[in-house]
Design an enzyme around this catalytic site. Structure first.
Site, PDB file in Angstrom:
ATOM      1  N   LYS A 186       0.843  -1.203   0.000  1.00 54.22           N
ATOM      2  CA  LYS A 186       0.000   0.000   0.000  1.00 54.22           C
ATOM      3  C   LYS A 186       0.874   1.246   0.000  1.00 54.22           C
ATOM      4  O   LYS A 186       0.640   2.188  -0.751  1.00 54.22           O
ATOM      5  CB  LYS A 186      -0.948  -0.017   1.215  1.00 54.22           C
ATOM      6  CG  LYS A 186      -2.064  -1.039   1.062  1.00 54.22           C
ATOM      7  CD  LYS A 186      -2.854  -1.267   2.355  1.00 54.22           C
ATOM      8  CE  LYS A 186      -3.805  -2.459   2.159  1.00 54.22           C
ATOM      9  NZ  LYS A 186      -4.545  -2.818   3.364  1.00 54.22           N
TER      10      LYS A 186
ATOM     11  N   GLN B 125      -4.926  -1.706   9.680  1.00 56.06           N
ATOM     12  CA  GLN B 125      -4.855  -3.008   9.022  1.00 56.06           C
ATOM     13  C   GLN B 125      -5.447  -4.107   9.911  1.00 56.06           C
ATOM     14  O   GLN B 125      -5.084  -4.232  11.085  1.00 56.06           O
ATOM     15  CB  GLN B 125      -3.385  -3.334   8.684  1.00 56.06           C
ATOM     16  CG  GLN B 125      -3.174  -4.613   7.927  1.00 56.06           C
ATOM     17  CD  GLN B 125      -3.694  -4.556   6.497  1.00 56.06           C
ATOM     18  OE1 GLN B 125      -3.534  -3.564   5.793  1.00 56.06           O
ATOM     19  NE2 GLN B 125      -4.343  -5.632   6.059  1.00 56.06           N
TER      20      GLN B 125
ATOM     21  N   ASP C  88     -11.024   2.365   4.071  1.00 59.56           N
ATOM     22  CA  ASP C  88     -11.461   0.979   3.844  1.00 59.56           C
ATOM     23  C   ASP C  88     -12.975   0.881   3.644  1.00 59.56           C
ATOM     24  O   ASP C  88     -13.489  -0.161   3.246  1.00 59.56           O
ATOM     25  CB  ASP C  88     -11.088   0.112   5.058  1.00 59.56           C
ATOM     26  CG  ASP C  88      -9.808  -0.683   4.845  1.00 59.56           C
ATOM     27  OD1 ASP C  88      -9.411  -0.871   3.682  1.00 59.56           O
ATOM     28  OD2 ASP C  88      -9.228  -1.125   5.854  1.00 59.56           O
TER      29      ASP C  88
END
Ligand code: NAP
Length: 295
Positions: free
Chosen positions: A53, A97, A120
């Site tokens: 990422k 995460q 997200d």
């Protein structure tokens, strides 16, 4: 029949070219889109995702921040970090995460992320907006699947889409997106899961079969209709002594058996995989555009 391959690499490159233009446009107005990723602990798979990422952010010319916190981080320390990122004007989007170490409460963390910075798209506010058809952001993996369908010219309107799996990350949002009105949607949607009776009788009815269950090669040729479109979200590492690493990735679909029967299929690897990071970047750019608009 030889199936057309739907490759996330090709689709994501098209989207990255569009994102680069949007990033240039933001920069010309003094805004460098910023994405932060918080990684707690040392889960090896998460380390790889987080590194990828960061690299992608940098290659797009975005501001990238990776925050590594130790395994023994407390809930309060993580909540403080989320509050700090919520308040940081250089960070337009961020994510924590998952999975988190077992002692941490994921739901509390997700709920604390500002919906405006929720890269997200896991915050209930954004999930609700997606469900009512007025999204700001879309969850990355299902959004990636939808883009693969749209950009491969696969008409979804009126088609029977069967989604296999009902997780909050893949199956549920995928189903919610496909039943919306508009391009890449307007489908008749059925969701099947581990409690479904005679699952194969449902998957055989699918014009478009989208599978995300985490079971290697679960979908066999007899479970798929002739000429269907198959999108395989599954990513499973299996032992393979013939492979240099001793293992390799396979999907939830038995690709070799299913491919001759269908009109289009996404392979694993090379299918959905590259789309998730791509759509995450798209959410971060959108968050920066929103912030600029709100100034
Ligand atoms: P998950 O949270 O474990 O959910 C799995 C879902 O599959 C559940 O809804 C489960 O049903 C269903 N399921 C399990 N066994 C089944 C069976 N035998 N028959 C029917 N349904 C079954 O997994 P996930 O996070 O959604 O991920 C699914 C797969 O997608 C994994 O392989 C993951 O690695 C992959 N993935 C890939 C990407 C990517 O970027 N390419 C991103 C995310 C996930 P119940 O709800 O009834 O238990």
């Amino acid at each position: 029949m030889t199936a057309r391959l739907i490759l996330g690499k090709d689709v994501s490159e098209e989207i990255y070219a569009e994102l680069r233009q949007r990033i240039e446009n933001l920069k010309s107005k003094g805004v460098v889109p910023g994405l932060a990723v918080v990684l707690v602990g040392d889960d090896p798979a998460s380390q790889v995702y987080v590194r990828k990422k960061g690299e992608m952010c940098e290659s797009l010319g975005m501001h990238s921040v990776t925050i590594r916190m130790p395994q023994e981080t407390t809930q309060q320390e993580l909540m403080d970090k989320v509050a700090e990122l919520n308040a940081d004007p250089a960070i337009h989007g961020f994510l924590v995460q998952l999975p988190l170490p077992a002692h941490l409460d994921e739901e509390q963390v997700i709920n604390a992320i500002s919906p405006a910075k929720d890269a997200d798209c896991f915050h209930p506010w954004n999930v609700g907006r997606m469900l009512i058809g007025n999204p700001d952001f879309l969850p990355a993996t299902p959004a990636g699947v939808q883009q693969m369908l749209i950009r491969s010219g696969i008409d979804t309107a009126g088609k029977h889409v069967v989604v296999v799996g009902r997780s909050n990350i893949v199956g549920k949002p995928m189903a919610a997106m496909m039943l919306q009105k508009g391009i890449g949607a307007d489908s008749t949607v059925t969701v099947v899961h581990s409690r479904t009776r005679d699952l194969a009788s449902v998957t055989r009815q699918a014009d478009i079969l989208i599978v995300g269950i985490g079971k290697p090669r679960f979908i066999t040729a007899d479970m798929v209709k002739e000429g269907a479109v198959v999108i395989d979200v599954g990513t499973n590492r299996i032992d393979d002594p013939t492979h240099p690493k001793g293992s390799r990735l396979v999907g939830d679909v038995d690709f070799d058996a299913v491919e001759p029967k269908v009109s289009a299929i996404s392979p694993v690897p090379g299918g959905v995989g590259p789309m998730t990071i791509c759509m995450l970047m798209a959410n971060a750019v959108k968050a920066a555009e929103n912030a600029l608009e709100a100034e």
